[in-house]
Design an enzyme around this catalytic site. Sequence first.
Site, PDB file in Angstrom:
ATOM      1  N   GLU A 132       0.800  -1.235   0.000  1.00 46.85           N
ATOM      2  CA  GLU A 132       0.000   0.000   0.000  1.00 46.85           C
ATOM      3  C   GLU A 132       0.833   1.286   0.000  1.00 46.85           C
ATOM      4  O   GLU A 132       0.558   2.209   0.760  1.00 46.85           O
ATOM      5  CB  GLU A 132      -0.924   0.018   1.227  1.00 46.85           C
ATOM      6  CG  GLU A 132      -1.889  -1.137   1.241  1.00 46.85           C
ATOM      7  CD  GLU A 132      -2.687  -1.216   2.523  1.00 46.85           C
ATOM      8  OE1 GLU A 132      -3.906  -1.433   2.437  1.00 46.85           O
ATOM      9  OE2 GLU A 132      -2.106  -1.081   3.615  1.00 46.85           O
TER      10      GLU A 132
HETATM   11  C1  NGO Z   1      -4.011  -4.635   4.867  1.00 44.40           C
HETATM   12  C2  NGO Z   1      -3.023  -3.556   5.199  1.00 44.40           C
HETATM   13  C3  NGO Z   1      -2.760  -3.415   6.699  1.00 44.40           C
HETATM   14  C4  NGO Z   1      -4.069  -3.435   7.474  1.00 44.40           C
HETATM   15  C5  NGO Z   1      -4.840  -4.701   7.133  1.00 44.40           C
HETATM   16  C6  NGO Z   1      -6.151  -4.777   7.871  1.00 44.40           C
HETATM   17  C7  NGO Z   1      -1.953  -5.328   4.330  1.00 44.40           C
HETATM   18  C8  NGO Z   1      -0.903  -6.216   3.810  1.00 44.40           C
HETATM   19  N1  NGO Z   1      -1.838  -4.029   4.510  1.00 44.40           N
HETATM   20  O1  NGO Z   1      -3.146  -5.791   4.715  1.00 44.40           O
HETATM   21  O2  NGO Z   1      -2.067  -2.235   6.950  1.00 44.40           O
HETATM   22  O3  NGO Z   1      -3.798  -3.405   8.845  1.00 44.40           O
HETATM   23  O4  NGO Z   1      -5.069  -4.811   5.747  1.00 44.40           O
HETATM   24  O5  NGO Z   1      -6.876  -5.930   7.601  1.00 44.40           O
END
Ligand code: NGO
Length: 502
Positions: free
Chosen positions: A317
């Site tokens: 992300e």
């Molecule tokens: C995503 C995000 C995390 C969140 C999570 C919550 C990933 C790999 N990045 O998973 O920062 O905490 O969802 O479910």
Amino acid sequence: MAAELARGGTGAAPAFPALIPQPLAQAPERGTFALGPEARIVVRSRARDAVRVGELLAGSLRPATGYRLPVVATRPAAGDVTLALVPGDAALGDEGYRLHVDGAGVTVAARRAAGLFWGTQTLRQLLPAAIEADGLRPGPWLVPRGTIHDRPRFAWRGAMLDVARHFFGVDDVRRLVDLMSLYKLNRLHLHLTDDQGWRLAIRSWPRLTSQGGRTQVGGGRGGYFTQRQYAALVAYAADRFVEVVPEIDMPGHVNAALSSYAKLTCDGRAAAPYTGIEVGFSSLCLRKPVTYAFVDDVVREVAGLTPGRYVHIGGDEAHATDPAEYRTFVERVDRIVRAHGKRMMGWEELGKTRLRRSTVVQHWQDDALAARAVAQGARLVLSPATKAYLDMKYVPGFPLGLSWAGTTTVRDAYGWDPALQVAGVGEADVLGVEAPLWTETVTTRADLDLLVFPRILGHAEVAWSPAAAIAWPGYRRRLAAHGPRLEALGVGYYQAPEVRWR
Ligand code: NGO
């Protein structure tokens, strides 16, 4: 040996008690062996790790039995539990074991100490649930007779704990390692840094924790591991054949670092601390040389604390990072990780970059990105959010957890096949399975228990047992039988209605 034994789950009488994960092959026989007050743990090896397995077994059986259970190196006698290393038995693999119970005692044989350890976890499950109590119980301590031949399907059988959104300290993490061991999980990925907190002391950048460790989601006090505490934790896990995989998330998810050091931001002004739960807004400043000095220092110190092979660099992300800069950054971090003697692991977004075959990529939601990583020769750890995220609510309205990937019942968390999860990615591309607990909504040990248990047992079985052994009706019954065991261990698990607990 395996061929002589019934495949797991055939339900032939007599039967072993509920085992999770289901072994590769089992042949129960009539009758029992009674573990008695004179029993010894005989370790047929001088290898230090084998002796340690004997000591850990004795340590887990002493509180409830009250027996002395000395760990000795002599010849076994009737009534003993024997642990034997048999390096020549190739059918056992690196983690497999053979467990035999007859009227004279119990024997666990394995090629390596890890296999002995997993065999002793099966022995715990063959004993009554009261064996897990932390005080004296009356017994009797009967073990059903028969033979089990076992080895795992996947090498990577993991759990992840996010200690960044809410901090969980040494005691909570040790307890999680203990509970993971009982179900033969062997990787603990610690998500050590995120926007809301930095949880591992870095000596060359002390404000990361003195400043960046003081926040958490919702504004509480945060916390962090000193390097000494962290090293002890890693050693504790290693003694239980659990490899700790440290994650330092970058180039996104870095607000805690940016709020600790103004020089890390592009405009030279420290970021404000962040205690919300949005993602994707922060980024390291990839055009500043100091950023690479920072990454090198952090990776060097983390690698120095890591006997395991991998340093996880996050990579997820990075919405606030320029895509071209992201690609060169990841390739540069890969060189840094390798310069410090480790292999790079990261989330599936790494599939956007040029990868080395030794990279391990963790799938979580985008099949195409994961497939791009596999096409470059990388191997996958599967954490599909719709199945494996332990922070998803069980049912709509559940008081804890998120629901962006939907809801995940105990049955959903069990019924999946890692080799069929991502189109074009087969068994050979899959290193294994990992179930992450993200802690945006998780503040206490009770919260953790409720989301992790019992779903993690399903992932443990998916990761260990042969695909042919995965079947909900049998699993549901075995899981229900584990309720009293989890209770004896003090685990406040979710009593999902579809399980019909006894
Ligand atoms: C995503 C995000 C995390 C969140 C999570 C919550 C990933 C790999 N990045 O998973 O920062 O905490 O969802 O479910």
